[in-house]
Design an enzyme around this catalytic site. Structure first.
Site, PDB file in Angstrom:
ATOM      1  N   GLY A  53      34.600  31.169  36.612  1.00  0.00           N
ATOM      2  CA  GLY A  53      33.317  31.201  35.914  1.00  0.00           C
ATOM      3  C   GLY A  53      32.827  29.783  35.675  1.00  0.00           C
ATOM      4  O   GLY A  53      33.201  28.843  36.365  1.00  0.00           O
ATOM      5  N   GLY A  54      32.030  29.647  34.624  1.00  0.00           N
ATOM      6  CA  GLY A  54      31.466  28.329  34.308  1.00  0.00           C
ATOM      7  C   GLY A  54      32.541  27.305  34.025  1.00  0.00           C
ATOM      8  O   GLY A  54      32.284  26.088  34.100  1.00  0.00           O
ATOM      9  N   GLY A  77      21.532   4.289  63.491  1.00  0.00           N
ATOM     10  CA  GLY A  77      21.397   4.238  62.035  1.00  0.00           C
ATOM     11  C   GLY A  77      22.748   4.095  61.362  1.00  0.00           C
ATOM     12  O   GLY A  77      22.861   3.505  60.268  1.00  0.00           O
ATOM     13  N   ALA A  78      23.778   4.618  62.009  1.00  0.00           N
ATOM     14  CA  ALA A  78      25.111   4.554  61.418  1.00  0.00           C
ATOM     15  C   ALA A  78      25.583   3.106  61.282  1.00  0.00           C
ATOM     16  O   ALA A  78      26.339   2.768  60.372  1.00  0.00           O
ATOM     17  CB  ALA A  78      26.093   5.369  62.245  1.00  0.00           C
TER      18      ALA A  78
HETATM   19  C1  HXC Z   1      40.912  36.302  26.005  1.00  0.00           C
HETATM   20  C2  HXC Z   1      42.454  36.383  27.665  1.00  0.00           C
HETATM   21  C3  HXC Z   1      41.507  35.909  28.604  1.00  0.00           C
HETATM   22  C4  HXC Z   1      40.207  35.636  28.123  1.00  0.00           C
HETATM   23  C5  HXC Z   1      43.353  36.219  29.644  1.00  0.00           C
HETATM   24  N1  HXC Z   1      43.570  36.562  28.361  1.00  0.00           N
HETATM   25  N2  HXC Z   1      42.076  35.821  29.814  1.00  0.00           N
HETATM   26  N3  HXC Z   1      42.154  36.564  26.397  1.00  0.00           N
HETATM   27  N4  HXC Z   1      39.953  35.849  26.814  1.00  0.00           N
HETATM   28  N5  HXC Z   1      39.249  35.180  28.939  1.00  0.00           N
HETATM   29  C6  HXC Z   1      44.833  37.007  27.784  1.00  0.00           C
HETATM   30  C7  HXC Z   1      45.229  38.402  28.201  1.00  0.00           C
HETATM   31  O1  HXC Z   1      44.628  39.330  27.341  1.00  0.00           O
HETATM   32  C8  HXC Z   1      46.746  38.359  28.006  1.00  0.00           C
HETATM   33  O2  HXC Z   1      47.032  38.442  26.642  1.00  0.00           O
HETATM   34  C9  HXC Z   1      47.071  36.952  28.429  1.00  0.00           C
HETATM   35  O3  HXC Z   1      45.848  36.201  28.305  1.00  0.00           O
HETATM   36  C10 HXC Z   1      47.530  36.858  29.854  1.00  0.00           C
HETATM   37  O4  HXC Z   1      46.624  37.538  30.675  1.00  0.00           O
HETATM   38  P1  HXC Z   1      47.094  38.532  31.835  1.00  0.00           P
HETATM   39  O5  HXC Z   1      45.869  39.259  32.254  1.00  0.00           O
HETATM   40  O6  HXC Z   1      48.249  39.326  31.379  1.00  0.00           O
HETATM   41  O7  HXC Z   1      47.596  37.506  32.929  1.00  0.00           O
HETATM   42  P2  HXC Z   1      47.457  37.587  34.491  1.00  0.00           P
HETATM   43  O8  HXC Z   1      47.846  38.936  34.972  1.00  0.00           O
HETATM   44  O9  HXC Z   1      48.191  36.401  35.028  1.00  0.00           O
HETATM   45  O10 HXC Z   1      45.901  37.406  34.781  1.00  0.00           O
HETATM   46  C11 HXC Z   1      45.240  36.221  34.458  1.00  0.00           C
HETATM   47  C12 HXC Z   1      43.705  36.403  34.584  1.00  0.00           C
HETATM   48  C13 HXC Z   1      43.241  37.599  33.779  1.00  0.00           C
HETATM   49  C14 HXC Z   1      43.380  36.593  36.074  1.00  0.00           C
HETATM   50  C15 HXC Z   1      43.083  35.068  34.139  1.00  0.00           C
HETATM   51  O11 HXC Z   1      43.782  37.488  32.458  1.00  0.00           O
HETATM   52  C16 HXC Z   1      41.764  37.666  33.683  1.00  0.00           C
HETATM   53  O12 HXC Z   1      41.093  38.113  34.579  1.00  0.00           O
HETATM   54  N6  HXC Z   1      41.231  37.263  32.500  1.00  0.00           N
HETATM   55  C17 HXC Z   1      39.809  37.277  32.276  1.00  0.00           C
HETATM   56  C18 HXC Z   1      39.124  36.204  33.082  1.00  0.00           C
HETATM   57  C19 HXC Z   1      37.671  36.106  32.747  1.00  0.00           C
HETATM   58  O13 HXC Z   1      36.863  36.963  33.112  1.00  0.00           O
HETATM   59  N7  HXC Z   1      37.323  35.086  31.954  1.00  0.00           N
HETATM   60  C20 HXC Z   1      35.993  34.810  31.602  1.00  0.00           C
HETATM   61  C21 HXC Z   1      35.397  34.019  32.790  1.00  0.00           C
HETATM   62  S1  HXC Z   1      33.780  33.564  32.475  1.00  0.00           S
HETATM   63  P3  HXC Z   1      48.466  38.950  26.102  1.00  0.00           P
HETATM   64  O14 HXC Z   1      48.287  39.037  24.639  1.00  0.00           O
HETATM   65  O15 HXC Z   1      48.716  40.237  26.769  1.00  0.00           O
HETATM   66  O16 HXC Z   1      49.439  37.896  26.488  1.00  0.00           O
HETATM   67  C22 HXC Z   1      33.969  32.085  31.796  1.00  0.00           C
HETATM   68  C23 HXC Z   1      32.714  31.521  31.411  1.00  0.00           C
HETATM   69  C24 HXC Z   1      32.823  30.105  31.033  1.00  0.00           C
HETATM   70  O17 HXC Z   1      34.997  31.575  31.606  1.00  0.00           O
HETATM   71  C25 HXC Z   1      31.427  29.714  30.775  1.00  0.00           C
HETATM   72  C26 HXC Z   1      31.265  28.282  30.617  1.00  0.00           C
HETATM   73  C27 HXC Z   1      29.823  27.989  30.672  1.00  0.00           C
END
Ligand code: HXC
Length: 521
Positions: A176-177, A411-412
């Protein structure tokens, strides 16, 4: 007295208990999960990165204060990121290392504030920032507060750009961002298999474009190292990624007001390499490997190549010459004849601007037949992208030395740090050819009628090519105008370069005062 001691001991024990808990991050089970994925923990990574015993942590006891969506049941010290300062090869740096064992290293208010704190301290104290990224992105439960925290970081990344070096290692998810923080930093190192970067993940991509890709296929380390150019380095594991940071740090200064590290070594400055005299093939269309030239001339043959897998028709990276740190930009005749295209222009342009921002002198090895022709290149913006490289060379005020090994066409010739764009010392080997284009192309244009009317067109063309080569395919016309300062025997190149960079070490050159230029982005 005893009672006083007992009370104090109790308080000290409480501190020790808190510290111990904090050091465990998300707990032993999640640490085991992290290891099972082939990843080190945030603290293990810092232990390897920083000189032994130098890490000083701050904000270890920071935690979030949110209770949304049950967050009050998952309060961990550190809030998913370990921050502080330490030394790398004796150089002080600020660091942050995201802790995936705490809420997936997700970023929200306190986590973001901790990163901003070290970045602000780094800028005030003129020290580099090394960020170790391993995060699930914006913490979903904290909503827009997480987004705000990211934007605070992006702003500081931008303000710190060109002031202190910023290096990112991506050692896990970065989606994401969130990708835009590393993207603004100077260097990105990615780890194969465990790291990936994308703006939108495989599920969304499948829905929108119907492309069915894994995370690795969409945004894995190899993809970004070879296809997109987002990653400057790619490694097989966390340890190797950390080693790259240490090597990189040995070439770059702590901030934009300092000179890069001077590291003397025992490679003789006047070392002569006879092989260099014969490295250029007699046939101008035959390739050779410019990396050999770079290594033969560099101190101890060492070269830290940046963007090794991407836009390989140009080579960029760091060497030392007589102990001085030097940024090298070199056409690579072994790939696409060393032609300049969109990606090679972007790659070299960005590298030049990094070196110029941090007082690292530039060495250019030139063997370039020109810009890449074709509709793909024109429609893809070779004009605007080639202009980036030209702009970067024109704008750079660090010492700039060019060695033309063979072709400097069209040009290079102008772009690749010619005298006209403020090259300080421009050398040419006797094998060099400075011309508007190669002999064959030139003869076809200016002697077309002559060739067409000849009894034996092929023979006539060959004669004219020979004539053209005799007249133009050498460095002596350019040297007669002072466009080349000296034609040198290749075997003495190391000696001449070391003398040159010493001569230029106090160079002062300035660009006009302005808010900022408008590089063709
Ligand atoms: C809160 C999160 C989290 C998140 C993971 N966790 N991502 N908690 N917010 N964004 C937590 C899970 O709930 C879990 O908690 C622990 O972290 C580990 O995650 P798992 O899913 O068990 O690990 P894994 O299987 O290795 O997968 C990792 C992952 C997946 C691929 C990153 O967790 C995932 O898809 N997370 C969401 C990603 C996402 O959509 N993020 C937002 C992106 S947008 P527990 O308690 O079970 O340990 C963004 C915008 C930024 O970031 C904008 C800036 C401008």
């Amino acid at each position: 007295m005893d009672e006083n001691k007992a009370q104090i001991d109790k308080k000290i024990q409480k501190l020790r208990d808190i510290q111990e808990k904090a050091l465990l991050g998300g707990g032993t089970k999640r640490i085991a999960d992290q290891h099972a994925k082939g990843k080190l923990t945030a603290r293990e990574r810092l232990d390897l990165l920083l000189d032994k015993g130098t890490f000083r942590e701050i904000d270890r006891l920071v935690h979030h204060h949110s209770s949304e969506f049950g967050l009050n049941k998952t309060v961990f010290f550190g809030d998913g990121v370990v921050t502080g300062s330490g030394d790398i090869n004796g150089q002080k740096v600020f660091v942050f290392s995201q802790d995936f064992t705490v809420l997936g290293g997700s970023l929200a208010a306190e986590h973001g504030r901790k990163i901003c704190k070290v970045m602000e301290m780094a800028m005030k104290n003129g020290l580099p920032v090394i960020g170790l990224n391993d995060s699930g992105g914006a913490r979903v439960q904290e909503g827009v507060i997480s987004l705000g925290a990211y934007a605070d970081i992006f702003l500081l990344n931008t303000l710190a750009s060109g002031v202190v070096p910023q290096i990112s290692i991506v050692m896990g998810p970065c989606a994401g961002g969130a990708v835009y923080s590393p993207a603004i930093t100077d260097f990105i190192i990615m780890v194969r298999k465990t790291s990936y970067m994308f703006v939108t993940g495989p599920k969304v991509v499948k829905t929108v474009t119907h492309e069915d890709l894994t995370s690795d296929e969409l945004g894995g380390a190899d993809v970004h190292a070879s296809k997109s150019g987002v990653a400057h380095f790619v490694t097989d594991n966390d340890m190797e990624a950390i080693e790259i940071v240490k090597r990189l740090m040995s070439y770059i200064p702590a901030n934009n007001a300092e000179d890069p590290p001077f590291i003397p070594n025992d490679d003789p400055p006047d070392r002569i390499d006879e092989d260099l005299n014969y490295i250029i093939p007699a046939n101008p269309n035959q390739p050779y490997d410019m990396k050999e030239v770079i290594k033969k001339i560099a101190d101890k043959g060492e070269f830290l190549e940046v963007h090794k897998e991407w836009a390989q028709n140009i080579i960029v990276g760091f060497i030392r010459l007589g102990g001085r740190s030097i940024g090298v930009i070199a056409n690579q005749p072994a790939i696409l004849a060393g032609v300049l295209d969109i990606n090679s222009s972007r790659k070299a342009g960005r590298f030049i601007r990094f070196c110029d921002a941090f007082n690292i002198p530039l060495l250019i090895y030139e063997d370039v037949p020109g810009f890449m022709p074709g509709a793909d290149q024109e429609w893809g913006g070779i004009i605007a992208n080639g202009a980036k490289l030209l702009y970067a060379f024109c704008e750079a005020t660090v010492p700039k030395v060019t060695v033309i090994t063979r072709k400097a066409y069209g040009g290079a010739y102008d772009v690749m740090n010619s005298k006209h764009v403020r090259g300080d010392l421009n050398f040419a080997w006797p094998t060099s050819e400075l011309a508007v284009m190669g002999a064959k192309g030139a003869v076809e244009i200016i002697f077309k009628k002559d060739i067409d009317s000849a009894e034996d067109a092929e023979k006539r063309e060959a004669e004219l090519i020979n004539e053209f080569n005799d007249k133009f395919a050498h460095p002596y016309i350019a040297a007669s105008y002072g466009y080349i300062d000296e034609v040198i025997e290749p075997k003495y190149t190391r000696q001449r370069l070391i003398e040159s960079f010493k001569l230029l070490e106090n160079k002062v050159d300035r660009n006009p005062t302005r808010k900022h230029g408008n590089i063709p982005l």
